[in-house]
Design an enzyme around this catalytic site. Structure first.
Site, PDB file in Angstrom:
ATOM      1  N   PHE A   1      45.878  35.948  44.081  1.00  9.60           N
ATOM      2  CA  PHE A   1      46.073  35.427  45.444  1.00  9.60           C
ATOM      3  C   PHE A   1      45.614  36.638  46.342  1.00  9.60           C
ATOM      4  O   PHE A   1      46.277  37.677  46.310  1.00  9.60           O
ATOM      5  CB  PHE A   1      47.168  35.033  45.866  1.00  9.60           C
ATOM      6  CG  PHE A   1      47.296  34.256  47.004  1.00  9.60           C
ATOM      7  CD1 PHE A   1      47.210  32.847  46.901  1.00  9.60           C
ATOM      8  CD2 PHE A   1      47.611  34.724  48.207  1.00  9.60           C
ATOM      9  CE1 PHE A   1      46.922  32.129  48.241  1.00  9.60           C
ATOM     10  CE2 PHE A   1      47.747  34.122  49.495  1.00  9.60           C
ATOM     11  CZ  PHE A   1      47.333  32.663  49.507  1.00  9.60           C
TER      12      PHE A   1
ATOM     13  N   ASP B   1      44.645  45.197  46.259  1.00 11.98           N
ATOM     14  CA  ASP B   1      45.185  44.583  47.157  1.00 11.98           C
ATOM     15  C   ASP B   1      46.787  44.633  47.194  1.00 11.98           C
ATOM     16  O   ASP B   1      47.383  44.140  46.155  1.00 11.98           O
ATOM     17  CB  ASP B   1      44.789  43.117  47.135  1.00 11.98           C
ATOM     18  CG  ASP B   1      45.591  41.916  48.168  1.00 11.98           C
ATOM     19  OD1 ASP B   1      46.314  42.455  48.689  1.00 11.98           O
ATOM     20  OD2 ASP B   1      45.151  40.873  47.914  1.00 11.98           O
TER      21      ASP B   1
ATOM     22  N   LYS C   1      51.274  42.596  55.534  1.00 15.41           N
ATOM     23  CA  LYS C   1      52.813  41.955  55.447  1.00 15.41           C
ATOM     24  C   LYS C   1      53.809  43.075  55.954  1.00 15.41           C
ATOM     25  O   LYS C   1      54.317  42.641  57.320  1.00 15.41           O
ATOM     26  CB  LYS C   1      53.050  41.763  54.047  1.00 15.41           C
ATOM     27  CG  LYS C   1      52.601  40.390  53.534  1.00 15.41           C
ATOM     28  CD  LYS C   1      53.056  39.907  52.283  1.00 15.41           C
ATOM     29  CE  LYS C   1      52.362  38.759  51.592  1.00 15.41           C
ATOM     30  NZ  LYS C   1      52.408  37.435  52.139  1.00 15.41           N
TER      31      LYS C   1
HETATM   32  C1  LIG Z   1      48.414  39.895  47.772  1.00 11.13           C
HETATM   33  C2  LIG Z   1      47.835  39.161  48.902  1.00 11.13           C
HETATM   34  N1  LIG Z   1      46.864  39.468  49.399  1.00 11.13           N
HETATM   35  C3  LIG Z   1      46.665  38.683  50.584  1.00 11.13           C
HETATM   36  C4  LIG Z   1      47.221  37.635  51.207  1.00 11.13           C
HETATM   37  C5  LIG Z   1      46.951  37.112  52.482  1.00 11.13           C
HETATM   38  O1  LIG Z   1      47.849  37.548  53.388  1.00 11.13           O
HETATM   39  P1  LIG Z   1      47.847  36.857  55.083  1.00 11.13           P
HETATM   40  O2  LIG Z   1      48.629  35.444  54.631  1.00 11.13           O
HETATM   41  O3  LIG Z   1      48.460  37.822  55.859  1.00 11.13           O
HETATM   42  O4  LIG Z   1      46.317  36.335  55.207  1.00 11.13           O
HETATM   43  C6  LIG Z   1      48.691  37.504  50.554  1.00 11.13           C
HETATM   44  C7  LIG Z   1      49.551  36.711  51.271  1.00 11.13           C
HETATM   45  O5  LIG Z   1      50.381  36.239  50.575  1.00 11.13           O
HETATM   46  C8  LIG Z   1      48.846  38.292  49.382  1.00 11.13           C
HETATM   47  O6  LIG Z   1      50.038  38.155  48.917  1.00 11.13           O
END
Ligand SMILES: Cc1ncc(COP(=O)(O)O)c(C=O)c1O
Length: 458
Positions: A149, A234, A263
């Site tokens: 994700f 990520d 986050k």
């Molecule tokens: C690992 C990871 N990458 C990217 C995202 C996307 O972040 P955003 O919701 O701030 O766009 C999330 C969101 O949960 C995430 O957990």
């Protein structure tokens, strides 16, 4: 304008407003799972609802409140910033405070991640990281992991390993290939032609909380080096202390070429994110004065987000929250593994620091097995509501289901939780699990009725 009184006066209309103007389906979900609480405030690890009842937050806004809600240091910094009439986003100038936050991030980042690009969200960080890797390598292919994700914008969705998010959006970006997480042979096959720009990976996968074997990320690093592929970590969810290290890649001494955070970076108060990259990557993207805006946004470096970021990093360090996440994580993992021995519905407890998944599985005793099979035949996603719903209803604890069809409950408590709060969670879960092991019983009936309502709504 008195916005605090406005909200107070109209708090009872919240779900009506959302039903009319925001997302009626979500309001229905909140209704059926019993999560409509009308929260009026939050502090540290606790929320308070309209009736004045306290709710222990083991979700942290999907991992943004690592330092707890409304941390006084961040709140004070934001007040002070606003009172100083900051020269935010002049645009044709460089803001001091963005430079300070960039310097602070570089100082805590692993290895030589020396260049920082600020974003407004995690998905935006992922989009930028993919662009940086493509421009730096002059290749376009991306390899990602099944179940990954990385956000829900189109580029991030192209490297999303969950069919339920991808469907109705295809075709997505060309040249994106999925490999199983934790499978080095598959990764080598995918990178082997030497034409892949980037391998993007969450060090621990958020959907389901999957932890790789110890050799996975170090070997992935070596494979990326061998085939000229950028390694993108990520760390939108795992970064900034969540897993008991400042960045999760540090568990394995891996330095990615690009690292994405978001986050928790502003203490949850202002949207913010950052792409940290090695200098050579940055300078291949921004390689002339003409290209100084080769990648850019409007709000990325806004002074309030930058100030909140500096304050949140200060709190993480001054309150030793990374160490605390490791200690409290070990404590919770030990307690949860004890429950796993006691209850046959619990198959596995996994995680690092305060990112923990509790996976359920088909039990062996005859009656429970019958219940399990029956419920799964009605709805493959619903079992975990038997855990999250009573945790909320009877114990005032907010948790989440970790993803579709995974039978996993996920907890992401703020890193500031105390032993007493961890103990409260463990004893509440113990009671909820005891109830779930009575079949037939109220917990199964409630969940079956939920499955029926969900089927009817579809
Ligand atoms: C690992 C990871 N990458 C990217 C995202 C996307 O972040 P955003 O919701 O701030 O766009 C999330 C969101 O949960 C995430 O957990």
């Amino acid at each position: 304008m008195d916005v605090v009184s406005l909200v107070k006066n109209r708090l009872s209309e919240t779900y009506d407003l959302h039903g009319r103007c925001v997302n009626p389906q979500f309001v229905r979900v909140l209704e059926v799972i019993g999560f409509k609480r009308n929260y009026k405030s939050g502090k540290g690890a606790w929320l308070v609802d309209a009736k004045g009842e306290r709710v222990l937050d083991f979700l942290s806004g999907f991992g943004v409140f690592n330092i707890g809600r409304n941390h006084p240091v961040v709140v004070k910094v934001l007040h002070e910033m606003l009172e100083s009439d900051p020269p935010s986003m002049v645009q044709m100038d460089a803001g001091c405070i963005a430079g300070l936050l960039a310097e602070a991030l570089v100082s805590i980042a692993p290895g030589e991640l020396e260049s920082v690009f600020f974003t407004n969200s995690g998905a935006e960080g992922v989009e930028g990281a993919l662009k940086f890797a493509r421009q730096a390598t002059r290749r376009h292919k991306i390899v990602f992991c099944e179940r990954a994700f990385h956000g829900l914008t189109l580029g991030a969705l192209s490297v999303n390993g969950n069919a339920e998010f991808r469907e109705r959006n295809e075709p997505l970006l060309p040249g994106c290939t999925a490999v199983p997480f934790n499978d080095l042979a598959a990764l080598e096959r995918a990178l082997g032609d030497g034409d892949v720009a980037a391998f993007i990976v969450e060090p621990l996968q958020g959907k389901g909380v999957f932890v790789p074997d110890n050799d996975y990320l170090p070997e992935a690093r070596r494979l990326c080096d061998r085939y000229g592929t950028c390694l993108i970590a990520d760390e939108v969810q795992t970064g900034l202390g969540r897993t008991g290290r400042m960045f999760a890649v540090e568990h394995w001494d891996v330095v990615p070429d690009i690292l994405v955070v978001s986050k928790a970076l502003s203490g949850g108060l202002i949207p913010v994110g950052a792409i940290l990259s090695k200098r050579w990557i940055h300078s291949r993207v921004f390689d002339s004065m003409d290209r100084c805006f080769a990648h850019s946004n409007t709000f990325g470096q806004n002074d309030l987000a930058m100030a909140a970021g500096l304050a949140a990093l200060h709190v993480l360090e001054s309150e030793h929250l990374v160490r605390r996440a490791a200690e409290m994580g070990d404590y919770l993992l030990t307690g949860l593994r004890r429950l796993a021995e006691k209850y046959e519905l619990v198959r596995e407890v996994r995680g690092k620091g305060l990112m923990i998944g509790i996976q359920f599985g088909e039990p062996s005793s005859f009656t429970l097995k019958t219940g399990w099979k029956f419920l799964h035949s009605m709805n493959a996603d619903i079992f975990c509501q038997m855990i999250t719903m009573p945790l909320m209803e009877h114990y005032g604890i907010l948790t989440q289901v970790a993803g579709h069809g995974l039978d996993t409950v996920k907890i992401l408590p703020p890193l500031v939780i105390e032993r007493t709060e961890a103990d409260y969670f463990l004893s509440s879960l113990d009671a909820v699990l005891a109830e779930a092991h009575r079949f037939p019983g109220a917990a199964w009936t409630t969940t079956k009725n939920l499955a029926l309502r969900t089927a009817r709504s579809a």
